[in-house]
Design an enzyme around this catalytic site. Structure first.
Site, PDB file in Angstrom:
ATOM      1  N   SER A  22       0.849  -1.187   0.000  1.00  0.00           N
ATOM      2  CA  SER A  22       0.000   0.000   0.000  1.00  0.00           C
ATOM      3  C   SER A  22       0.889   1.243   0.000  1.00  0.00           C
ATOM      4  O   SER A  22       2.057   1.161  -0.373  1.00  0.00           O
ATOM      5  CB  SER A  22      -0.953  -0.032   1.198  1.00  0.00           C
ATOM      6  OG  SER A  22      -1.950   0.958   1.062  1.00  0.00           O
ATOM      7  N   ASN A  23       0.364   2.385   0.403  1.00  0.00           N
ATOM      8  CA  ASN A  23       1.157   3.622   0.440  1.00  0.00           C
ATOM      9  C   ASN A  23       0.673   4.490   1.597  1.00  0.00           C
ATOM     10  O   ASN A  23      -0.233   4.111   2.334  1.00  0.00           O
ATOM     11  CB  ASN A  23       1.064   4.347  -0.909  1.00  0.00           C
ATOM     12  CG  ASN A  23      -0.370   4.708  -1.260  1.00  0.00           C
ATOM     13  OD1 ASN A  23      -1.015   5.469  -0.556  1.00  0.00           O
ATOM     14  ND2 ASN A  23      -0.880   4.128  -2.342  1.00  0.00           N
ATOM     15  N   ARG A  24       1.271   5.668   1.745  1.00  0.00           N
ATOM     16  CA  ARG A  24       1.054   6.485   2.947  1.00  0.00           C
ATOM     17  C   ARG A  24      -0.162   7.401   2.880  1.00  0.00           C
ATOM     18  O   ARG A  24      -0.368   8.213   3.771  1.00  0.00           O
ATOM     19  CB  ARG A  24       2.307   7.325   3.203  1.00  0.00           C
ATOM     20  CG  ARG A  24       3.467   6.482   3.709  1.00  0.00           C
ATOM     21  CD  ARG A  24       4.806   7.198   3.545  1.00  0.00           C
ATOM     22  NE  ARG A  24       4.824   8.517   4.124  1.00  0.00           N
ATOM     23  CZ  ARG A  24       5.079   8.782   5.403  1.00  0.00           C
ATOM     24  NH1 ARG A  24       5.348   7.812   6.241  1.00  0.00           N
ATOM     25  NH2 ARG A  24       5.079  10.020   5.843  1.00  0.00           N
ATOM     26  N   SER A  25      -0.975   7.290   1.839  1.00  0.00           N
ATOM     27  CA  SER A  25      -2.156   8.151   1.749  1.00  0.00           C
ATOM     28  C   SER A  25      -3.092   7.911   2.944  1.00  0.00           C
ATOM     29  O   SER A  25      -3.362   6.773   3.322  1.00  0.00           O
ATOM     30  CB  SER A  25      -2.909   7.845   0.452  1.00  0.00           C
ATOM     31  OG  SER A  25      -4.157   8.503   0.464  1.00  0.00           O
ATOM     32  N   ALA A  89      -4.730   7.689  -4.002  1.00  0.00           N
ATOM     33  CA  ALA A  89      -3.361   7.267  -4.325  1.00  0.00           C
ATOM     34  C   ALA A  89      -3.432   5.774  -4.649  1.00  0.00           C
ATOM     35  O   ALA A  89      -3.245   4.910  -3.783  1.00  0.00           O
ATOM     36  CB  ALA A  89      -2.439   7.533  -3.140  1.00  0.00           C
TER      37      ALA A  89
END
Ligand code: C5P
Length: 209
Positions: A22-25, A89
């Site tokens: 995943s990502n930091r959004s 994101a």
């Protein structure tokens, strides 16, 4: 009044039942846009990846997990919408396979094969019709060249570009500093604003798009 469809947050791409990419959004920008749109009296559908935020009042929320789930939800909900604001994101890649059981350390060889996810905006471009599409470009460093390329490539009416490494911008903060880019080459650098004030400005711009 318009029907505004908003995507927000990250997507999560499973590796096995306990692991994911995943990502930091955090979803804050998209949730602020949903709040501002509802406050302005628009009909709002918010398609949210996995985030820890309450749904703003008078917003219909559709929860999704993966990029492919988000694409399917956007395709379904777009039919009713006049405006799409894509602030999610979306993970660019996903694991090629998802194991139905937890992978064992002993069975892993240090290689995770990835395949590209569909680009939601590019995929739905043929369904755009008279709708207005707004995208976001989160870059590290000076964002406008890359944002201009994305604006053209994705056929957008406006792109909101930001340098996520600049002070007060990016993930998990309440403020943002962005530059707006239009298809005719116009650019507008906005001052540091709270995400809610930026959201209100974007909603106020819609009639001029
Ligand atoms: O990831 P990228 O920088 O290309 O994203 C720019 C815009 O495209 C954002 O508005 C994002 O929501 C959208 N996007 C998308 N589908 C993807 C990746 C990004 O619609 N797979």
């Amino acid at each position: 009044m318009s029907h505004i469809l908003i995507t927000a947050g990250p997507t999560r791409e499973p590796i096995d039942p306990v692991r994911f990419l995943s990502n930091r959004s955090t979803g804050r920008m998209g949730f602020a846009i949903a709040q501002a749109a509802a406050e302005a009296g628009h009909t709002v559908t918010l398609i949210a990846g996995p985030v820890e935020l309450p749904t703003p009042p008078n917003v219909r929320r559709v929860d999704v997990v993966t990029a492919r789930d988000m694409l399917a939800a956007v395709q379904r909900e777009l039919v009713q919408a006049d405006v799409l604001i894509a602030s999610a994101a979306v993970a660019d890649w996903r694991p090629e396979t998802c194991s139905s059981t937890k992978l064992k350390k002993s069975g892993m060889n240090g290689v995770l094969r990835l395949v590209p996810n569909p680009d939601i905006l590019k995929t739905i471009r043929p369904q755009k019709g008279n709708r207005r599409f707004i995208g976001f470009a989160a870059e590290t460093g000076e964002p406008t060249a890359e944002a201009g390329r994305k604006l053209r490539e994705k056929g957008l009416d406006l792109i909101v570009a930001n340098d996520v490494t600049a002070p007060g911008a990016g993930f998990a903060v309440e403020t943002n500093r962005v530059t707006l880019l239009y298809p005719d080459g116009r650019r507008e650098a906005l001052p540091l604003l709270s995400k809610l004030d930026l959201a209100r400005r974007l909603i106020a711009l819609l009639p001029a798009l």
